[in-house]
Design an enzyme around this catalytic site. Sequence first.
Site, short mmCIF file in Angstrom:
data_model
loop_
_atom_site.label_atom_id
_atom_site.label_comp_id
_atom_site.label_asym_id
_atom_site.label_seq_id
_atom_site.Cartn_x
_atom_site.Cartn_y
_atom_site.Cartn_z
CG ASP A 1 -1.55 -1.12 1.49
OD1 ASP A 1 -2.53 -1.82 0.80
OD2 ASP A 1 -1.18 -2.03 2.26
CG HIS B 1 -3.43 -5.26 3.32
ND1 HIS B 1 -2.83 -4.46 2.45
CD2 HIS B 1 -3.66 -6.30 2.64
CE1 HIS B 1 -2.95 -5.03 1.12
NE2 HIS B 1 -3.36 -6.02 1.32
N1 LIG Z 1 -0.78 -8.09 2.40
C1 LIG Z 1 -0.74 -7.79 0.87
O1 LIG Z 1 -0.35 -6.66 0.49
C2 LIG Z 1 -1.22 -8.78 -0.11
C3 LIG Z 1 -1.20 -8.73 -1.22
C4 LIG Z 1 -1.65 -9.42 -2.25
C5 LIG Z 1 -2.19 -10.92 -1.87
N2 LIG Z 1 -2.23 -11.04 -0.64
C6 LIG Z 1 -2.77 -12.21 -0.11
O2 LIG Z 1 -1.64 -13.15 -0.10
C7 LIG Z 1 -2.40 -14.47 -0.20
C8 LIG Z 1 -1.87 -15.50 -1.17
O3 LIG Z 1 -2.17 -14.73 -2.50
P1 LIG Z 1 -1.84 -15.71 -3.93
O4 LIG Z 1 -2.18 -14.85 -4.76
O5 LIG Z 1 -0.46 -16.23 -3.77
O6 LIG Z 1 -2.85 -16.89 -3.47
P2 LIG Z 1 -2.63 -18.45 -4.36
O7 LIG Z 1 -3.89 -18.88 -4.06
O8 LIG Z 1 -2.03 -18.24 -5.78
O9 LIG Z 1 -1.67 -19.01 -3.40
C9 LIG Z 1 -1.69 -19.31 -2.17
C10 LIG Z 1 -1.08 -20.53 -1.66
O10 LIG Z 1 -1.30 -20.83 -0.41
C11 LIG Z 1 -1.39 -22.50 -0.47
N3 LIG Z 1 -1.95 -22.62 0.95
C12 LIG Z 1 -3.44 -22.92 1.26
N4 LIG Z 1 -3.15 -23.43 2.73
C13 LIG Z 1 -2.19 -23.40 3.13
C14 LIG Z 1 -1.31 -23.86 4.35
N5 LIG Z 1 -2.27 -24.29 5.31
N6 LIG Z 1 -0.08 -23.95 4.32
C15 LIG Z 1 0.66 -23.74 3.31
N7 LIG Z 1 0.21 -23.26 2.19
C16 LIG Z 1 -1.21 -22.94 2.07
C17 LIG Z 1 -2.28 -22.58 -1.46
O11 LIG Z 1 -2.37 -24.25 -1.82
C18 LIG Z 1 -1.76 -21.84 -2.48
O12 LIG Z 1 -0.70 -22.60 -3.10
C19 LIG Z 1 -3.86 -14.38 -0.09
O13 LIG Z 1 -4.27 -14.40 1.17
C20 LIG Z 1 -3.92 -12.98 -0.72
O14 LIG Z 1 -5.05 -12.03 -0.44
C21 LIG Z 1 -1.80 -10.17 0.42
O1 LIG Z 2 -6.68 -6.90 -2.42
C1 LIG Z 2 -6.55 -8.21 -2.22
O2 LIG Z 2 -7.38 -9.12 -1.83
C2 LIG Z 2 -5.19 -8.68 -2.64
C3 LIG Z 2 -4.14 -7.97 -1.80
O3 LIG Z 2 -4.47 -7.77 -0.37
C4 LIG Z 2 -3.83 -6.48 -2.45
O4 LIG Z 2 -3.92 -5.57 -1.76
O5 LIG Z 2 -3.64 -6.53 -3.64
#
Ligand SMILES: NC(=O)c1ccc[n+]([C@@H]2O[C@H](COP(=O)([O-])OP(=O)(O)OC[C@H]3O[C@@H](n4cnc5c(N)ncnc54)[C@H](O)[C@@H]3O)[C@@H](O)[C@H]2O)c1
Ligand SMILES: O=C(O)C[C@H](O)C(=O)O
Length: 332
Positions: free
Chosen positions: A160, A188
């Site tokens: 962010d 977030h």
């Molecule tokens: N904080 C931020 O700025 C931010 C930004 C983008 C995404 N995210 C979050 O990050 C997370 C991951 O996003 P992504 O796009 O890579 O998702 P994705 O679905 O492509 O990958 C997530 C992975 O986690 C695995 N997983 C599920 N349960 C698990 C467990 N118990 N132990 C280990 N691995 C496990 C899944 O099998 C998958 O491979 C989501 O929650 C998303 O919302 C946060």
């Molecule tokens: O917005 C979402 O759910 C994914 C991630 O947290 C983001 O900010 O891109």
Amino acid sequence: MAKDPVRVLVTGAAGQIGYALVPMIARGAMLGPDQPVILHMLDIEPVAEALNGVKMELVDAAFPLLRGVVATTDAVEACKDVNIAIMVGGFPRKEGMERKDVMSRNVSIYKAQASALEQHASPNCKVLVVANPANTNALILKEFAPSIPEKNITCLTRLDHNRALGQISERLHVHVGDVKNVIIWGNHSSTQYPDVNHATVSTSTGQKSVRELVGDDNWLNTEFIATVQQRGAAIIKARKLSSALSAASSACDHIRDWVLGTPKGTWVSMGVYSDGSYGIQPGLIYSFPVTCEKGEWKIVQGLKIDEFSRGKLDATAKELIEEKALAYSCLN
Ligand SMILES: NC(=O)c1ccc[n+]([C@@H]2O[C@H](COP(=O)([O-])OP(=O)(O)OC[C@H]3O[C@@H](n4cnc5c(N)ncnc54)[C@H](O)[C@@H]3O)[C@@H](O)[C@H]2O)c1
Ligand SMILES: O=C(O)C[C@H](O)C(=O)O
């Protein structure tokens, strides 16, 4: 003298952020170009084969800094002796969902993994939670891993922060590297408060205030804030997938600055436990402006908070208090 390798855990490593993140770590973008790493990658049984495919690609890329790869579906093996843990594992939201909608699926993962980290990670392991709801997952991890120092548990709001820098740079037609000291306060989520009141731009005639250079308080107080708050949703709408390369890159920025220090005169935003600074309830994982030195973050103190900002700081804190209650109700 050559440095000993640092063990870095990435959970959810077979997912889309994981796929962007592991090569960045192996190339030195997180810990520096002279720091060897051993990658520990955790995912779940249904994607074990895909996880092994990522391991094969890491071998094929022949990264000179990469001294080993552990790819496993066993949380204990994954956490063993890790110095840094990037917690990406979980389920991303889809179009039309708020981040707290993924709460019940994700908080239980963080409760379970808290114990694995507490028992098996290196005692001073630094933890960054990326998976949503990031602040509340980090809070659950902190509460269920009481022997990990609370200063070691953080969540990602650097994405962010970087988004806010990006918006200002586009608006002012300046290099993004010349903009600094924006702040992301709070959660977030769409209640976060991107604050430019202390932000500056380096110009040929010195540091200038972002607010003065923009010269449009109405844009700064409405459209700018909403764009940063809603950027995650806008990416999901455009890609049909949530942000991945920017999330991975920002996770590297978060850890790099935490471990190697923030540049003099610059702060960044990190979700850290509140010590009551700026009147935020102690114990919440809340995004503050921080500086880092010698592997420790410190909340920047003494910034003036006007009435507009006060309302926004409190609103996002209120959401975090509600999320905490919701998280505990999901765990029962
Ligand atoms: N904080 C931020 O700025 C931010 C930004 C983008 C995404 N995210 C979050 O990050 C997370 C991951 O996003 P992504 O796009 O890579 O998702 P994705 O679905 O492509 O990958 C997530 C992975 O986690 C695995 N997983 C599920 N349960 C698990 C467990 N118990 N132990 C280990 N691995 C496990 C899944 O099998 C998958 O491979 C989501 O929650 C998303 O919302 C946060
Ligand atoms: O917005 C979402 O759910 C994914 C991630 O947290 C983001 O900010 O891109």
